[in-house]
Design a protein around this motif. Structure first.
Motif, PDB file in Angstrom:
ATOM      1  N   UNK A  26      11.627  -8.099 -23.914  1.00  0.00           N
ATOM      2  CA  UNK A  26      12.709  -7.120 -23.828  1.00  0.00           C
ATOM      3  C   UNK A  26      13.025  -6.764 -22.382  1.00  0.00           C
ATOM      4  N   UNK A  27      14.201  -6.159 -22.204  1.00  0.00           N
ATOM      5  CA  UNK A  27      14.597  -5.608 -20.917  1.00  0.00           C
ATOM      6  C   UNK A  27      14.796  -4.101 -21.083  1.00  0.00           C
ATOM      7  N   UNK A  28      14.860  -3.400 -19.962  1.00  0.00           N
ATOM      8  CA  UNK A  28      15.175  -1.973 -20.012  1.00  0.00           C
ATOM      9  C   UNK A  28      15.921  -1.581 -18.747  1.00  0.00           C
ATOM     10  N   UNK A  29      16.374  -0.334 -18.677  1.00  0.00           N
ATOM     11  CA  UNK A  29      17.167   0.134 -17.542  1.00  0.00           C
ATOM     12  C   UNK A  29      16.470   1.326 -16.913  1.00  0.00           C
ATOM     13  N   UNK A  30      16.367   1.298 -15.580  1.00  0.00           N
ATOM     14  CA  UNK A  30      15.647   2.348 -14.867  1.00  0.00           C
ATOM     15  C   UNK A  30      16.299   2.596 -13.517  1.00  0.00           C
ATOM     16  N   UNK A  31      16.156   3.825 -13.027  1.00  0.00           N
ATOM     17  CA  UNK A  31      16.610   4.165 -11.676  1.00  0.00           C
ATOM     18  C   UNK A  31      15.553   3.703 -10.667  1.00  0.00           C
ATOM     19  N   UNK A  32      16.001   3.308  -9.493  1.00  0.00           N
ATOM     20  CA  UNK A  32      15.079   2.718  -8.515  1.00  0.00           C
ATOM     21  C   UNK A  32      14.263   3.749  -7.737  1.00  0.00           C
ATOM     22  N   UNK A  33      14.486   5.039  -7.968  1.00  0.00           N
ATOM     23  CA  UNK A  33      13.675   6.042  -7.273  1.00  0.00           C
ATOM     24  C   UNK A  33      12.345   6.281  -7.969  1.00  0.00           C
ATOM     25  N   UNK A  34      12.197   5.807  -9.206  1.00  0.00           N
ATOM     26  CA  UNK A  34      11.054   6.178 -10.039  1.00  0.00           C
ATOM     27  C   UNK A  34       9.818   5.364  -9.677  1.00  0.00           C
TER      28      UNK A  34
END
Length: 407
Positions: free
Chosen positions: A142-150
């Motif tokens: 699977x893939x997912x979506x995340x902000x790069x600050x985390x």
């Protein structure tokens, strides 16, 4: 580098700032550029966008200046956070080689937000990444979506599950003699068999009496989500014949699909448009050999002319530094047939729509997340620098990671 990491952790822990970005030229991705434009962000959300003369700032607002400002960039397809900087087995989690079909593998369980490559992308204005298991297996996960600050995965997740990643063609062939799948026909047959089994599993779940449901099967559960169109099938395919096989399979099972790669997409434009398929285009600067021998710098412009939605991606490279940068991919396409606004949209609002997150990111509009990238010139010029990256109303980078060798 360590000093910056401590500074970033501190600023993130303080919560969202009240700030404004004032730019000589402000691109919103949903309308004409605004000269002497301003974006006001409070509590992590955009409160106002417009000409500086028309937006009243609350007393005490911190104002950051830039020549050019754009929405935080969205990387349409990546393995960053799973494929790490060091290129060693311990930081390479993008592909599990024990079986050809493993849709149950969750990207969120392998993501490392502290990897230096994540910070490198962040320093270049990329604020959101669609990342996870990469091409190279029939279904890799699977893939997912995340902000790069985390730095911690739970801090910045935008979508826990985004898509299920598959591969057709040479990239999914077994590297062991006599082990399936060895041919294209076998690949489609194996996918069809798994989808049929998932259909049967879903039927049994629906018809079973309470307490007599079949034993849980994580693989089938994930494919049931694909069959129900809860998760799109993200299929890497480059050859025209593989793209057409993908379209037939999608029609047979009524799947939502997204084409990843598409080096020969220009040969099947009519079929892609008729099927209403979006494309996450192969990195423009991919090395053109093997299945990518017909890749072109002009494919983005051809998709645009045909009215087929597409976005750029950093993709995956099998060598250090293990990722490209979508900013430069867009720049190459802008030099080969795309207008500036078209290229910028393929880095912002188009991938946001494709990923189902356009209510939060992808454009500078009131109510959306306060994600902004600041530049000291035209973002698509090689000599331009990203001088600031703001995520959720916090300045998380001033380009430090790009001012020396990444090591």
């Amino acid at each position: 580098m360590i000093r910056f990491g401590l500074l970033f952790s501190l600023s993130a822990s303080l919560g969202a700032q009240s700030l404004a970005v004032r730019a000589d030229l402000l691109h919103t991705s949903v309308g004409p550029a605004i000269r002497d434009g301003i974006v006001l962000i409070q509590d992590g959300r955009i409160m106002a966008v417009g000409r500086a003369a028309d937006v009243k700032l609350p007393e005490g607002t911190v104002v950051h200046r830039a020549k050019v400002a754009v929405p935080g960039l969205v990387d349409g397809r990546s393995t960053v956070g799973l494929s790490g900087l060091l290129n060693q087995p311990h930081d390479q989690d993008q592909l599990e080689g024990s079986a050809p079909i493993q849709p149950e593998l969750r990207a969120i369980d392998a993501y490392n937000g502290r990897d230096l490559l994540v910070g490198y992308l962040r320093s270049l204005g990329i604020t959101t990444v669609h990342t996870g298991h990469g091409p190279g297996a029939l279904i890799s996960g699977q893939t997912f979506v995340i902000k790069t600050h985390a730095t911690e995965v739970t801090q910045g997740v935008v979508k826990t599950q985004a898509m299920v990643a598959a591969t057709l063609g040479d990239g999914a062939r077994s590297r062991e003699a006599g082990k399936a799948p060895g041919t294209r026909a076998k690949q489609i047959a194996m996918l069809r068999a798994e989808l049929v089994a998932a259909q049967e599993y879903a039927r049994k779940l629906k018809e079973a009496e309470k307490g007599k449901e079949p034993a849980r099967d994580l693989r089938k559960e994930t494919l049931v989500q694909v069959l129900r169109k809860e998760l799109p099938l993200l299929a890497t395919a480059h050859r025209a014949q593989d793209i057409l096989s993908l379209l037939r399979l999608a029609q047979e099972f009524n799947l939502d699909i997204v084409l990843d790669g598409g080096a020969e997409a220009s040969l099947v434009l009519a079929e892609l448009k008729a099927a209403k398929v979006s494309v996450i285009l192969h990195p423009t600067m991919s090395r053109t050999f093997g299945e990518l021998e017909n890749a072109s710098l002009e494919t983005a412009a051809r998709l645009q002319a045909a009215g087929i939605p597409f976005s750029f991606q950093s993709g995956f490279e099998g060598y250090v530094p293990k990722t490209r940068v979508v900013l430069w991919e867009g720049a190459m396409a802008a030099a080969n047939g795309l207008a500036f606004d078209q290229a910028l949209q393929a880095l912002t609002i188009t991938p946001a729509k494709l990923l189902g997150i356009a209510d939060r990111v992808g454009s500078l509009e009131k109510g959306k997340d306060g994600d902004v990238a600041l530049f000291d010139g035209d973002p698509f010029e090689f000599t331009t620098h990203c001088v600031g990256t703001i995520i959720n109303g916090v300045m998380v980078s001033r380009g430090e990671e790009t001012r020396g060798p990444v090591r």
